[in-house]
Design a protein around this motif. Structure first.
Motif, short mmCIF file in Angstrom:
data_model
loop_
_atom_site.label_atom_id
_atom_site.label_comp_id
_atom_site.label_asym_id
_atom_site.label_seq_id
_atom_site.Cartn_x
_atom_site.Cartn_y
_atom_site.Cartn_z
N HIS A 81 0.98 -1.24 -0.05
CA HIS A 81 0.43 -0.05 -0.21
C HIS A 81 1.18 1.58 0.02
O HIS A 81 0.29 2.39 -0.47
CB HIS A 81 -0.88 -0.09 1.50
N GLY A 82 2.12 1.41 0.54
CA GLY A 82 3.17 2.12 0.45
C GLY A 82 3.07 2.40 1.66
O GLY A 82 1.80 3.30 2.71
N TYR A 83 4.19 4.25 2.15
CA TYR A 83 4.19 3.88 2.98
C TYR A 83 2.97 5.93 3.66
O TYR A 83 2.38 5.65 4.87
CB TYR A 83 5.61 4.86 3.23
N GLY A 84 2.20 6.25 2.10
CA GLY A 84 1.06 7.08 2.56
C GLY A 84 -0.26 6.16 2.05
O GLY A 84 -1.52 6.97 2.32
N GLY A 85 -0.05 4.90 2.21
CA GLY A 85 -1.51 4.02 2.27
C GLY A 85 -1.68 4.78 0.82
O GLY A 85 -3.20 4.26 -0.05
N TYR A 124 -14.00 5.48 -0.46
CA TYR A 124 -14.84 4.92 -0.53
C TYR A 124 -14.20 4.05 0.97
O TYR A 124 -15.11 3.24 1.68
CB TYR A 124 -15.33 3.64 -1.03
N VAL A 125 -12.65 4.09 1.02
CA VAL A 125 -12.25 3.45 2.42
C VAL A 125 -12.41 4.09 3.59
O VAL A 125 -12.65 4.02 4.53
CB VAL A 125 -11.31 3.36 2.18
N LYS A 126 -12.47 5.33 3.47
CA LYS A 126 -12.74 7.45 4.15
C LYS A 126 -14.13 6.25 5.33
O LYS A 126 -13.96 6.32 5.76
CB LYS A 126 -12.14 8.09 3.59
N LYS A 127 -14.96 6.26 3.93
CA LYS A 127 -16.32 6.15 4.51
C LYS A 127 -16.28 4.73 5.32
O LYS A 127 -17.94 4.12 6.26
CB LYS A 127 -17.37 5.99 3.27
N GLN A 128 -15.78 3.89 4.94
CA GLN A 128 -15.57 2.48 5.83
C GLN A 128 -15.78 2.28 6.83
O GLN A 128 -15.04 3.63 7.75
CB GLN A 128 -14.98 1.31 4.97
N PRO A 129 -16.66 2.37 8.00
CA PRO A 129 -16.13 1.92 9.32
C PRO A 129 -15.08 1.70 9.83
O PRO A 129 -14.54 0.91 9.40
CB PRO A 129 -17.74 1.33 9.79
N LEU A 149 -3.38 8.65 8.53
CA LEU A 149 -3.19 9.02 7.43
C LEU A 149 -4.25 9.32 6.15
O LEU A 149 -4.27 10.05 5.16
CB LEU A 149 -3.24 7.36 6.37
N GLN A 150 -5.82 8.86 6.40
CA GLN A 150 -6.85 9.11 5.62
C GLN A 150 -6.98 10.66 5.70
O GLN A 150 -7.14 11.69 4.60
CB GLN A 150 -8.11 8.49 5.84
#
Lengths: 397, 413
Positions: A303-307, A335-340, A377-378
């Motif tokens: 995923h890389g250091y920054g994700g 869409y990952v940010k919105k995941q619980p 990160l997000q």
């Protein structure tokens, strides 16, 4: 016959007492470069010749002490410093455990040094000596005693030295000549040496080839214990148990240590069957730092250091043009940010698409730490200047 | 000594003996020793620990005497076993030391009788009720009981006495008849003799010293005791040679013999350390309470200082001190180290025995005082008197040994 020069003057004696007396007189006359040759060790000859005590014992002592010090240092460095490793609950650096190795190393260093130094101090190996040119000298291994004073001694004088030796009651006194040239190693010695070294390589080459080449016959097993270890591999059969399985199933009515999953939120990331929002553990700075550490170890390769899905694995796949490669998700995507949080936790625990489960590598607490770091990160990916503390804003402008 | 046929004949016809003042010296030593023993016993019985302290101090002193005698027996057997030539002029001294074994048996007699009568002050297993109730010792009652203990002790001393008698009798007979076949016979019996010596001394150490704490066990303990015997006998031989060289053995014992005795002493000092550490490191590593308790007793209550004294004083310091050949060839220096090692050997025995004062293998801390010193000194001085009185009957060297000339002219390379 090539040119020769005088090597020295050699006197021959018929018994021990006269060669001893001669040795004392030559010692007292102040000669330094001379030697006595006898068919057997003669007690007291060292004294009669005035041979100074050897420095060998001091070097042996020094080598022994070096072995002692180095082995202690080695054990401290390997076990207590460079790779601290706890054994049997003993202190990392603990003398009782170190003494056997230190003891053996002391002896090893002292013995090997002494062995080699005896050769060096005696000028060995030596293949040729001018005295060998004298036919009589062969008797030195039988029943005659010889004293040889070398011409390079400062006090050497052809006349006077000869007279001295004659006056000691020698049976005969002769001049020993040595050739000026012809002291190079003969060609055949070099040939045999090179041939010997070459032949000595053959077993190594055979062994190396046997372990690496493809063949349909079984390999040579040089280290049997390494190749055939007395252990069962996963899913292997064992005659030890009635059901024939080496892997033992969990005993009914028991739960393995660390597998008691009482708290669903913590263990599965769900509450009442739905992914839980929020963290079941206290959110602290330490937890986030731990998450960063674990993320950098386990997640960043893909995923890389920054994700952002740009880890070395992803970049390499792209470089090779691997068409079937499923690119890692950009974790800062909306869409990952919105995941619980529970869903991200479950992804780490169970895996998703081509990503395997990381449950074996990452314990529960660390999974939540990673989720927490991922949230940071997000947050960072859509940060604005307003997020930067006032006093730092100047630095990044 | 310059070896010549005349010298050898002279020696074999008129072998050196102790001087005429020897019997008086021996008797005086006996009197002084007895006075010291009486003082020690009086002080001991009136002390806080009474009989227990007296028995422990007596055990240390008696074992000290026995260890020198056993060391002498070991030395004699070893010289025959290896057909050694250098040591012939020293062998009679060792034979006379080994001849102290019946005397040492007499010194052990009171300890055995007290134990047989069921007094558990020395050996806690002698208390039948306690031994039967103790979960560990109850399993050992078949071995650790008064009667079997007495039988074993008798067996050890009889075996040692017979071994000594065999080697000394042949050696002394050779003084008269000069029969070289005696040397061959003694060499042939040396190997089985050494085996018997190793087994008996090992089990003696188990019975007399290790069973002071009947819970504890260490299979290397016998070797540890033997290492102490070897240190003691080489120290004694050095001192004996130094004393006799001033008189009858002048120019017979040379610096070359001291050099070899010094090498032996150095080697045995390190051997003792090697064995002591081997015992310690295994117990330290396994860290099992039933084994570590023995060291726990010796690392608390004042005994830790004796432990440290042994580590430095019985191993590291004499190792460095005896390393150089110049020390081994210097009579004064070697004599100092011989006295020093005998003192440290006593400290070693003290460290083995006294921590168990307190009964049933428990330690009562540091119990040590004038009682110990008086009794040790009394036992050592009376033993010295017995030694002198016995030694005056024999020549001081095996004067017709076929290797006598080799020993007289011996030189280290």
């Amino acid at each position: 016959m090539s040119e020769t020069r005088t090597f020295g003057i050699v006197a021959e004696y018929g018994d021990v007492d006269s060669v001893m007396a001669a040795a004392r007189r030559i010692r007292d006359a102040g000669y330094r470069r001379w030697d006595v040759h006898t068919p057997f060790p003669v007690h007291g000859m060292d004294d009669a010749m005035g041979v100074r005590p050897t420095i060998l014992p001091w070097i042996t002592l020094g080598a022994g002490l070096s072995g002692l010090g180095l082995s202690i240092l080695l054990q401290w460095w390997t076990n207590a410093h460079d790779y601290a490793f706890l054994i049997s609950g003993k202190p990392l650096f603990s003398l009782p455990a170190n003494i056997p190795v230190a003891f053996e190393s002391t002896i090893l260093f002292a013995a090997v040094t002494t062995f080699l130094l005896v050769f060096v101090l005696n000028g060995l190996p030596r293949f040729y000596h001018p005295l060998f040119r004298m036919a009589k000298f062969k008797k030195a291994t039988d029943d005659r005693f010889f004293v040889a004073i070398e011409a390079r001694d400062e006090k050497f004088d052809p006349g006077a030295t000869r007279k001295l030796l004659e006056s000691t009651g020698a049976a005969s006194v002769e001049i020993c000549e040595e050739p000026l040239d012809g002291q190079v190693l003969p060609g055949w010695v070099k040939f045999v040496g090179v041939l010997g070294i070459t032949l000595a390589m053959i077993p190594l080459v055979v062994a190396y080839r046997a372990r690496n080449a493809k063949t349909d016959t079984p390999r040579l097993h040089l280290v049997g214990d390494m190749d055939f270890q007395p252990k069962y591999k996963t899913q292997a059969a064992s005659p030890l148990f009635a059901d024939g399985r080496a892997m033992r199933p969990q005993v009914d009515g028991t739960i393995a240590r660390g597998e008691l999953r009482e708290n669903q939120h913590l263990e599965l990331g769900t509450v009442d069957g739905n992914f839980a929002d929020g963290f079941p553990v206290a959110v602290t700075r330490e937890l986030m730092e731990r998450g960063r550490n674990r993320f950098d170890i386990y997640c960043s390769v893909c995923h890389g250091y920054g994700g952002q899905g740009d880890g070395p694995v992803a970049l390499r796949a792209k470089e090779l043009g691997e068409g079937a490669f499923v690119a890692p998700t950009d974790l800062t995507d909306d869409y990952v940010k919105k995941q619980p949080a529970g869903q991200i936790y479950a992804t780490i625990r169970n895996g998703i698409r081509t990503m395997p489960s990381y449950a074996a590598q990452i314990p529960v607490a660390d999974r939540w730490a990673i989720v927490l770091y991922l949230r940071a990160l997000q947050r960072h990916s859509d940060a604005s200047i307003a997020d930067v503390p006032l006093e730092k804003r100047e630095e990044i402008k | 000594m310059k070896v010549s046929p005349e010298n050898i004949i002279e020696l074999s016809e008129r072998p050196p003996r102790l001087g005429e003042q020897a019997p008086a010296l021996g008797r005086r030593a006996l009197v002084v020793g007895c006075l010291l023993l009486i003082a020690g016993l009086g002080l001991g019985f009136s002390g806080h620990h009474g009989l227990a302290h007296v028995l422990h101090a007596w055990l240390v002193g008696a074992t000290f005497v026995l260890s020198i005698a056993l060391g002498g027996l070991f030395f004699v057997i070893l010289q025959h076993l290896t057909a050694a030539g250098w040591s012939v002029v020293l062998r009679r001294q060792a034979e006379m030391l080994a001849s102290l074994i019946p005397w040492a048996a007499a010194l052990f007699l009171p300890l055995v009788v007290v134990t047989l009568l069921g007094h558990a002050e020395l050996y806690p297993w002698a208390d039948h009720a306690w031994a039967a109730a103790d979960p560990v010792v109850s399993k050992k009652i078949g071995y650790l009981n008064g009667i079997f203990f007495t039988i074993r002790m008798a067996l050890y001393f009889v075996v040692w006495y017979e071994l000594t008698r065999w080697f000394v009798r042949n050696s002394v007979a050779q003084d008269r008849d000069g029969d070289p076949q005696r040397t061959v016979r003694m060499r042939r019996s040396a190997a089985p003799g050494m085996l018997v010596f190793a087994l008996t001394s090992t089990f003696f150490a188990f019975d007399a010293l290790m069973s002071l704490d009947p819970h504890w066990f260490s299979t290397i303990f016998g070797v540890y005791f033997f290492a102490g015997c070897a240190v003691a006998v080489f120290s004694t031989l050095i001192l004996g040679s130094l004393a006799l060289e001033r008189g009858p053995l002048q120019r017979i014992v040379t610096v070359e013999h001291y050099h070899d005795l010094g090498k032996w002493l150095f080697g045995m000092v390190f051997f003792w350390g090697y064995i002591a550490f081997s015992q310690y490191v295994l117990i330290w590593y396994a860290d099992i309470p039933e084994e570590t308790i023995w060291y726990k007793h010796r690392l608390h209550g004042g005994w830790q200082y004796v432990s440290a004294l042994l580590l430095f004083g019985h191993l590291l310091v004499p190792f460095a001190g005896l390393l150089s050949r110049h020390v081994k060839r210097n009579r004064a220096a070697l004599g100092f180290w011989a006295v020093y090692m005998l003192v440290l050997h006593l400290a070693d025995l003290l460290w083995l025995v006294n921590p168990t004062i307190g009964g049933h293998g428990e330690s009562e801390g540091m119990v040590f005082g004038l009682t110990d010193l008086l009794l040790w000194l009394g036992l050592a001085v009376t033993s010295f008197g017995v030694f002198i009185l016995r030694a005056q009957n024999q020549p001081l060297i095996p004067a017709r040994d076929p290797r006598l000339d080799e020993s007289l002219g011996f030189e280290n390379q």
